[in-house]
Write a protein that holds these residues in place. Structure first.
Motif, short mmCIF file in Angstrom:
data_model
loop_
_atom_site.label_atom_id
_atom_site.label_comp_id
_atom_site.label_asym_id
_atom_site.label_seq_id
_atom_site.Cartn_x
_atom_site.Cartn_y
_atom_site.Cartn_z
N LYS A 157 -4.33 -4.05 9.02
CA LYS A 157 -4.28 -5.39 9.61
C LYS A 157 -3.89 -5.34 11.08
O LYS A 157 -4.56 -5.93 11.94
N GLN A 158 -2.83 -4.60 11.39
CA GLN A 158 -2.35 -4.56 12.77
C GLN A 158 -3.25 -3.72 13.66
O GLN A 158 -3.39 -4.00 14.85
N ASN A 184 -5.27 13.64 -6.33
CA ASN A 184 -5.69 13.70 -7.73
C ASN A 184 -4.92 12.70 -8.60
O ASN A 184 -4.60 12.99 -9.76
N THR A 185 -4.64 11.52 -8.06
CA THR A 185 -3.90 10.50 -8.81
C THR A 185 -4.62 9.15 -8.73
O THR A 185 -5.47 8.93 -7.87
N ASN A 186 -4.23 8.28 -9.65
CA ASN A 186 -4.77 6.91 -9.62
C ASN A 186 -4.35 6.18 -8.35
O ASN A 186 -5.09 5.34 -7.84
N GLU A 187 -3.15 6.50 -7.85
CA GLU A 187 -2.69 5.83 -6.63
C GLU A 187 -3.63 6.12 -5.47
O GLU A 187 -3.91 5.23 -4.66
N TYR A 188 -4.12 7.35 -5.36
CA TYR A 188 -5.06 7.69 -4.29
C TYR A 188 -6.34 6.87 -4.43
O TYR A 188 -6.86 6.34 -3.44
N ALA A 189 -6.84 6.76 -5.65
CA ALA A 189 -8.06 5.98 -5.89
C ALA A 189 -7.85 4.52 -5.50
O ALA A 189 -8.71 3.90 -4.87
N HIS A 190 -6.69 3.96 -5.85
CA HIS A 190 -6.38 2.58 -5.50
C HIS A 190 -6.21 2.42 -3.99
O HIS A 190 -6.62 1.41 -3.41
N THR A 191 -5.59 3.44 -3.35
CA THR A 191 -5.41 3.40 -1.90
C THR A 191 -6.75 3.41 -1.18
O THR A 191 -6.98 2.65 -0.24
N LEU A 192 -7.66 4.27 -1.65
CA LEU A 192 -8.99 4.34 -1.05
C LEU A 192 -9.73 3.02 -1.23
O LEU A 192 -10.40 2.54 -0.30
N GLN A 197 -11.73 -2.00 1.14
CA GLN A 197 -11.77 -3.46 1.09
C GLN A 197 -11.23 -4.07 2.38
O GLN A 197 -11.82 -5.01 2.94
N ASN A 198 -10.11 -3.55 2.86
CA ASN A 198 -9.49 -4.11 4.05
C ASN A 198 -10.30 -3.84 5.31
O ASN A 198 -10.41 -4.71 6.18
N THR A 199 -10.87 -2.64 5.43
CA THR A 199 -11.64 -2.33 6.64
C THR A 199 -13.00 -3.02 6.63
O THR A 199 -13.56 -3.30 7.68
N SER A 200 -13.54 -3.30 5.42
CA SER A 200 -14.84 -3.98 5.35
C SER A 200 -14.76 -5.40 5.91
O SER A 200 -15.77 -5.94 6.37
#
Length: 259
Positions: A157-158, A184-192, A197-200
């Motif tokens: 955002k900033q 290799n975690t779900n957190e990475y997949a959610h972060t990506l 979504q945010n950059t789009s």
């Protein structure tokens, strides 16, 4: 020390390295070994995390100038017990330097300024924006997934809204650092997913660099250090590869290089 001159055309190479220079781990011997290690990379730009002590920052800047890294971007404000620990060293000019502190942090990390350090790199043939960051860490029995998620959202955002009236929004953005998120975690997949979504919203796509299947940068199997490319159009950096050093040398993290 010999000076390695930067390339005159094409894309640049970038190294990201958490050098573990905390008040409890900083020694002159380790620092000199790290300087030699960084000199041997021959990359164009170096992004460092955990350079918490001012004397360490000053020595890194001074010693690596002799290797061609004559430009630097650093966190120049002292808002907390420790600074952000972020430092960028470059063979090319750096402009529009800004260090932005995250509004969310917790536990031991709250003693330092968790932040992202951004600048515009002025190369002979092109310009791009570079972001060096260090996100909230986990601790035994303490998981801070939600805080890291808020930090990523604030970063995007900033990064865009602060420069909405300038042409810097048209430049490629290379984001790197210690994210404290294992690939290799779900957190990475959610972060990506969150990054994309945010950059789009700003007309950009987020490119992820492939890494060797069993590669890791911390502990025995965690890949916590990453590069991302955020761009509006095809970028010369999209075809680059990420290399990870084979062994731990003088830090608890491995060095990671885009180039």
């Amino acid at each position: 020390m010999s000076v390695t001159h930067p390339k005159q055309s094409g894309s640049l190479s970038i190294t990201s390295y958490n050098i573990q220079m905390t008040p409890f781990h900083a020694t002159n011997q380790r620092l000199l070994h790290i300087v030699k290690e960084l000199q041997d990379t021959h990359t164009d730009i170096i992004c460092l995390q955990e350079c918490f002590l001012q004397c360490v920052v000053d020595l890194l800047v001074d010693l690596l100038k002799h290797c061609g890294y004559v430009y630097s971007a650093r966190d120049s404000e002292n808002r907390n017990f420790l600074s952000s620990g972020l430092l960028i060293l470059s063979k090319y000019p750096l402009e529009h330097v800004r260090c932005t502190v995250y509004t969310s942090s917790s536990f031991i990390d709250a003693l330092s300024d968790k932040a992202f350090l951004s600048c515009t790199v002025i190369a002979p043939t092109h310009q791009f924006r570079l972001v060096n960051t260090h996100l909230q860490s986990d601790y035994p029995f303490l998981k801070y997934t939600k805080i890291r998620c808020r930090q990523i959202q604030q970063l995007v955002k900033q990064l865009f809204q602060n420069d909405v009236s300038t042409d810097k929004n048209e430049l490629d953005i290379i984001l790197c650092g210690d994210f404290n998120i294992d690939k290799n975690t779900n957190e990475y997949a959610h972060t990506l997913c969150s990054l994309r979504q945010n950059t789009s919203q700003y007309g950009c796509s987020t490119h992820v660099y492939r890494t060797p299947k069993l590669a890791y940068t911390f502990g025995t199997n965690e890949l916590l250090d990453h590069f991302f490319l955020i761009a509006r159009r095809h970028s010369v950096y999209a075809t680059k590869q990420v290399r990870i050093s084979n062994t731990f040398t003088h830090s608890d993290h491995k060095m990671i290089t885009l180039g």
